[in-house]
Design an enzyme around this catalytic site. Structure first.
Site, mmCIF file in Angstrom:
data_model
loop_
_atom_site.group_PDB
_atom_site.id
_atom_site.type_symbol
_atom_site.label_atom_id
_atom_site.label_comp_id
_atom_site.label_asym_id
_atom_site.label_seq_id
_atom_site.Cartn_x
_atom_site.Cartn_y
_atom_site.Cartn_z
ATOM 1 N N GLU A 295 3.223 -2.890 -5.779
ATOM 2 C CA GLU A 295 4.314 -2.806 -6.754
ATOM 3 C C GLU A 295 5.342 -1.753 -6.331
ATOM 4 O O GLU A 295 6.549 -1.948 -6.501
ATOM 5 C CB GLU A 295 3.763 -2.471 -8.133
ATOM 6 C CG GLU A 295 2.848 -3.521 -8.724
ATOM 7 C CD GLU A 295 1.388 -3.347 -8.345
ATOM 8 O OE1 GLU A 295 0.531 -3.929 -9.014
ATOM 9 O OE2 GLU A 295 1.106 -2.616 -7.373
ATOM 10 N N ARG B 28 -9.401 -2.432 1.643
ATOM 11 C CA ARG B 28 -8.427 -2.175 0.581
ATOM 12 C C ARG B 28 -8.648 -0.796 -0.030
ATOM 13 O O ARG B 28 -7.698 -0.088 -0.359
ATOM 14 C CB ARG B 28 -8.546 -3.261 -0.494
ATOM 15 C CG ARG B 28 -7.677 -3.049 -1.720
ATOM 16 C CD ARG B 28 -6.220 -3.115 -1.404
ATOM 17 N NE ARG B 28 -5.408 -3.083 -2.619
ATOM 18 C CZ ARG B 28 -4.091 -2.990 -2.622
ATOM 19 N NH1 ARG B 28 -3.430 -2.944 -1.480
ATOM 20 N NH2 ARG B 28 -3.425 -2.966 -3.753
ATOM 21 N N GLY C 212 -2.171 4.729 3.632
ATOM 22 C CA GLY C 212 -0.759 4.670 4.015
ATOM 23 C C GLY C 212 -0.494 4.274 5.447
ATOM 24 O O GLY C 212 0.624 4.481 5.935
ATOM 25 N N ASN D 86 -1.111 -9.082 -0.681
ATOM 26 C CA ASN D 86 0.261 -9.457 -0.339
ATOM 27 C C ASN D 86 0.361 -9.974 1.101
ATOM 28 O O ASN D 86 0.215 -9.199 2.045
ATOM 29 C CB ASN D 86 1.170 -8.239 -0.529
ATOM 30 C CG ASN D 86 2.628 -8.581 -0.342
ATOM 31 O OD1 ASN D 86 2.982 -9.707 -0.006
ATOM 32 N ND2 ASN D 86 3.488 -7.604 -0.546
ATOM 33 N N PRO D 87 0.649 -11.274 1.311
ATOM 34 C CA PRO D 87 0.775 -11.791 2.673
ATOM 35 C C PRO D 87 2.134 -11.524 3.293
ATOM 36 O O PRO D 87 2.325 -11.786 4.488
ATOM 37 C CB PRO D 87 0.551 -13.295 2.490
ATOM 38 C CG PRO D 87 1.107 -13.576 1.134
ATOM 39 C CD PRO D 87 0.799 -12.347 0.300
ATOM 40 N N LEU D 88 3.088 -11.028 2.504
ATOM 41 C CA LEU D 88 4.435 -10.812 3.036
ATOM 42 C C LEU D 88 4.525 -9.563 3.901
ATOM 43 O O LEU D 88 5.399 -9.471 4.765
ATOM 44 C CB LEU D 88 5.440 -10.712 1.886
ATOM 45 C CG LEU D 88 5.495 -11.897 0.926
ATOM 46 C CD1 LEU D 88 6.565 -11.681 -0.121
ATOM 47 C CD2 LEU D 88 5.726 -13.199 1.686
#
Length: 452
Positions: free
Chosen positions: A68, A276, A312, A338-340
């Protein structure tokens, strides 16, 4: 549940959150001991903050975590010098990201990061009384009932940005339609990330819904420490490398199985696993007998797995590995990640079958021929093998995906304009030395009570 009134559910949540406050304090300390909170900043989670409120109009934006936060970075750029922004998040990974990105984007004068208070009424009230935001913006699906109710009571206009409504969430809200109307009815504006989300939000009673597009398409590339990239890139030069990113429990054994299948055919193969939740690193390293980055261990000299359990550094891993599997998608219930992010960096990517939280993104990439879907360890190994054997095919896959996501370039600016329209016009027109005692949120769209 249909026999319980909406007001009773709202009251029950408020009472429960208040009674749970001592346990929440203890849990915060436990999380801090595990590195999932920052000890020195725990008071912020209870709404306690000595930092003075900046002068002038103040927009409160809340983004739960890294995904987000990344999506609204271009919006923060578009708001530069037009209003001060109090940006809250709920994770140390997002804080680490912002510590880097705010100075990099020269936003330090306009954006202040704090940790969001937990949804205890007195903690939320303390937070709002101190900061007195003129408007508030919540990103995607972060709907906490006491926060929303307190904003309504104080007359603070609310906007939901890049709103999403997954299959699972939609099913839940449909069982409590009155509650859904009261929660979503409090937003002055709702910008959905896609048409499917918009229709679901409208069906649940959200007013003023539009579907301008997904901010994640306009998000910047993940950051990287260039010196560290150059160092590791030199070390790994010539080796076959692939990445399993944002993995969740029970996926890593399948990834390890894929590695074992591939290793005999690709001498020196390196499989990087970036969980993750980095705090799982020690457990994964022990289970897979693999070195891990936070222990100061580099990649194995020969064939092997390397646990990238840092915060990070996903931008580093996506740049080092041209082939990536995006996790939380192989094991049900999944939901995907998120695949982008890898696509934006030119990676050839694969996902598992459980990507419900990112169905629009996956559909777009599938249609563009920029994504491969795998079902298990065997098909994952087959994907990696085909990408290693066919560099031209790998590049085409990455190029098709990257082209598909280059859209909505003006969306951050349009989102910023909508947010600014929620701020009182007199505040925007006045000088920084204005009287800060005037009440915020003069143009609120009223609604009944807010709850979840």
């Amino acid at each position: 549940m249909s026999g319980i009134s909406t007001s009773a559910l709202a009251t029950g949540w408020t009472i429960a959150a208040t009674l749970l406050a001592p346990a929440l304090r203890l849990n915060l300390r436990r999380r801090a001991a595990k590195g999932r909170e920052i000890t020195a900043r725990l008071p912020e989670r209870r709404g306690i903050d000595p930092t003075p409120r900046p002068a002038g109009p103040l927009l409160w934006m809340h983004a739960a975590s890294v995904g987000e936060t990344m999506s609204i970075l271009p919006v923060l750029d578009a708001l530069r010098h037009r209003t001060k922004v109090l940006l809250t998040t709920g994770t140390v990974t997002s804080q680490a990201l912002l510590d880097q990105r705010i100075p990099e984007q020269n936003l330090s004068a306009d954006v202040l990061h704090r940790f969001a208070p937990l949804d205890v009424p007195s903690w939320v009230q303390r937070f709002l009384s101190h900061w007195r935001p003129d408007a508030a913006c919540f990103v995607e699906s972060e709907l906490w009932p006491n926060q929303l109710a307190a904003c309504r009571t104080m007359g603070i206009p609310l906007m939901l940005v890049n709103a999403r409504m997954s299959d699972r969430s939609f099913g839940y809200w449909q069982r409590v339609p009155g509650l859904a109307r009261r929660v979503l009815g409090g937003f002055a504006r709702v910008q959905a990330r896609g048409d499917e989300d918009a229709e679901r939000l409208k069906a649940l009673g959200a007013p003023h819904v539009e579907s301008p597009g997904d901010l994640k398409f306009a998000a910047p590339a993940l950051p990287v420490d260039q010196a560290e990239f150059d160092r590791l890139n030199a070390i790994l030069a010539g080796r076959p490398v692939w990445l399993a990113a944002s993995t969740h429990p029970n996926e890593e054994p399948l990834i390890a199985a894929a590695h074992r299948d591939l290793a005999p055919r690709y001498p020196g193969l390196l499989t990087i696993i970036a969980p993750r939740h980095p705090d799982r690193g020690p457990t994964l390293a022990a289970e897979l007998q693999a070195p891990r980055r936070t222990a100061g261990q580099g990649p194995p000299a020969g064939e092997g797995i390397w646990i990238a359990d840092t915060i990070g550094e996903l931008g580093l891993w996506y740049r080092l590995a041209p082939i990536a599997f995006v996790g939380r998608s192989l094991i049900p219930p999944g939901g995907g990640q998120n695949p982008l992010e890898p696509v934006r960096l030119g990676c050839a990517i694969a996902v598992g079958p459980y990507t419900g939280n990112f169905s629009d993104h996956v559909a777009l990439l599938r249609q563009a021929g920029g994504l491969v879907e795998v079902a298990d360890a065997a098909t994952l190994a087959s994907f990696v093998s085909s990408m290693l054997d066919n560099p031209d095919q790998r590049r085409r896959l990455g190029e098709h995906a990257a082209a598909a996501v280059r859209r909505h370039a003006d969306l951050p600016a349009r989102t910023a304009e909508t947010l600014l329209s929620l701020l009182p016009a007199q505040n925007l027109a006045s000088s920084p030395a204005q009287n800060l005692e005037s009440p915020p949120g003069q143009n609120i769209v009223s609604s009944p009570g807010l709850a979840r």
